[in-house]
Design a protein around this motif. Structure first.
Motif, PDB file in Angstrom:
ATOM      1  N   LYS A  99       1.942 -19.475   2.335  1.00 47.63           N
ATOM      2  CA  LYS A  99       2.408 -18.786   1.130  1.00 47.63           C
ATOM      3  C   LYS A  99       2.642 -17.305   1.406  1.00 47.63           C
ATOM      4  O   LYS A  99       3.636 -16.722   0.924  1.00 47.63           O
ATOM      5  N   LEU A 100       1.756 -16.685   2.163  1.00 40.09           N
ATOM      6  CA  LEU A 100       1.935 -15.272   2.496  1.00 40.09           C
ATOM      7  C   LEU A 100       3.185 -15.077   3.355  1.00 40.09           C
ATOM      8  O   LEU A 100       3.945 -14.121   3.163  1.00 40.09           O
ATOM      9  N   GLN A 101       3.404 -15.982   4.288  1.00 39.42           N
ATOM     10  CA  GLN A 101       4.567 -15.876   5.170  1.00 39.42           C
ATOM     11  C   GLN A 101       5.868 -16.070   4.388  1.00 39.42           C
ATOM     12  O   GLN A 101       6.871 -15.406   4.656  1.00 39.42           O
ATOM     13  N   ASN A 102       5.848 -16.974   3.408  1.00 38.28           N
ATOM     14  CA  ASN A 102       7.046 -17.208   2.610  1.00 38.28           C
ATOM     15  C   ASN A 102       7.458 -15.963   1.833  1.00 38.28           C
ATOM     16  O   ASN A 102       8.639 -15.713   1.629  1.00 38.28           O
ATOM     17  N   GLU A 130       2.572  -5.105   2.746  1.00 39.42           N
ATOM     18  CA  GLU A 130       3.390  -5.436   1.574  1.00 39.42           C
ATOM     19  C   GLU A 130       2.612  -6.168   0.495  1.00 39.42           C
ATOM     20  O   GLU A 130       3.137  -6.462  -0.571  1.00 39.42           O
ATOM     21  N   LEU A 131       1.357  -6.484   0.769  1.00 34.44           N
ATOM     22  CA  LEU A 131       0.564  -7.361  -0.089  1.00 34.44           C
ATOM     23  C   LEU A 131      -0.294  -6.567  -1.072  1.00 34.44           C
ATOM     24  O   LEU A 131      -1.040  -5.672  -0.682  1.00 34.44           O
ATOM     25  N   GLY A 173       6.162  -7.211  -3.539  1.00 40.30           N
ATOM     26  CA  GLY A 173       7.330  -6.703  -4.227  1.00 40.30           C
ATOM     27  C   GLY A 173       7.363  -7.065  -5.697  1.00 40.30           C
ATOM     28  O   GLY A 173       8.440  -7.282  -6.271  1.00 40.30           O
ATOM     29  N   GLY A 174       6.193  -7.150  -6.315  1.00 40.12           N
ATOM     30  CA  GLY A 174       6.109  -7.483  -7.731  1.00 40.12           C
ATOM     31  C   GLY A 174       6.204  -8.960  -8.040  1.00 40.12           C
ATOM     32  O   GLY A 174       6.071  -9.356  -9.204  1.00 40.12           O
ATOM     33  N   GLN A 175       6.403  -9.787  -7.022  1.00 39.04           N
ATOM     34  CA  GLN A 175       6.512 -11.237  -7.228  1.00 39.04           C
ATOM     35  C   GLN A 175       5.207 -11.914  -6.842  1.00 39.04           C
ATOM     36  O   GLN A 175       4.666 -11.681  -5.762  1.00 39.04           O
TER      37      GLN A 175
END
Length: 268
Positions: A210-213, A141-142, A154-156
């Protein structure tokens, strides 16, 4: 002195006259272009100076010093920022690095060490700039964007600091390979890791959080205790990645019978 060192454009924010005198002589002898500022300046003025690096004593910035440091690091991601200050605590040094500073040098310090650290930061910046025209790299997803020094899900934006991004980029460049702590420190911080320094572990922990969040269904960075870290996206529940659906191809029509063939064959 290398060509890179001669091309460095440096601004120093400091009010320590003795330190500035000694450092200034070394900088002039090395042919560095530099200027001394008595305090914080507007960011647009700092941008117009076209600097490679900024050396700042946090105490010279007054009560708004931390806010200024954070704004500079966030607004000018291509600028190498080093803090050089005395009587600092561990908490202050950690705070400065987390706000985006590339290095923290404790006074009293030798000007040659200061210059060497500046060179290391600028050298690392130049290596990053070489890769700015590459396409985004996507893992699970990254999405890793070298042109923006940022990662997205997801664009965020994940909200990485410059050093966190460099750490992620370094690991993601060699997926499934273990990168040793010493190598990470050398390439991201720019110099050899001191004995007992846990900066790599601290930054990996922050990066993981941060990646997990933003992408809780995936685990991207794995620990190899006593060695280093490995970037290898895996689902958090341990399941294998679901393959993308593939549409069934339509069965091709049977070719017309040859006029020379009189027997009809059936498929068994």
């Amino acid at each position: 002195m290398s060509e890179q060192a001669r091309s460095i454009r440096l601004a120093v924010i400091d009010t320590d006259s003795a330190f500035l005198t000694v450092l200034g002589k070394r900088l002039e002898g090395a042919g560095w272009k530099h200027r001394v500022l008595a305090g914080g300046v507007p960011l647009d003025e700092l941008v117009s100076m076209k600097l490679n690096a900024l050396l700042v004593d946090i105490s010279a910035l007054g009560p708004d010093g931390w806010e200024f440091l954070e704004k500079v690091c966030a607004t000018m991601p291509g600028l190498g920022v080093l803090v050089c200050s005395d009587q600092s605590t561990v908490r202050q040094r950690v705070r400065g690095l987390r706000l985006g500073a590339d290095d923290w040098i404790a006074k009293p310090c030798h000007p040659e060490e200061v210059m060497a650290r500046i060179e290391a930061v600028v050298r690392r910046r130049k290596r990053s700039e070489v890769r700015l025209d590459v396409w985004p790299v996507i893992h699970a997803e990254l999405e890793i964007r070298a042109d923006q020094f940022q990662a997205y899900v997801g664009g965020q934006a994940v909200g990485l600091t410059r050093r966190e991004f460099e750490l992620l980029q370094l690991l993601a460049e060699v997926p499934s390979q273990v990168v040793e702590r010493e190598e990470i420190y050398q390439k991201v911080w720019g110099y050899s890791m001191a004995h007992g320094d846990r900066s790599v572990d601290v930054f990996v922990r922050k990066l993981r959080q941060k990646l997990q969040n933003h992408s809780p269904d995936w685990r991207y960075i794995h620990t190899h205790f006593g060695i280093g870290y490995r970037f290898d996206p895996e689902r958090a529940d341990g399941s294998a990645p679901r393959p993308a659906p593939v549409e069934e191809a339509a069965e091709p029509p049977e070719p017309p019978a040859s006029p020379l063939v009189h027997e009809k064959f059936t498929r068994t």
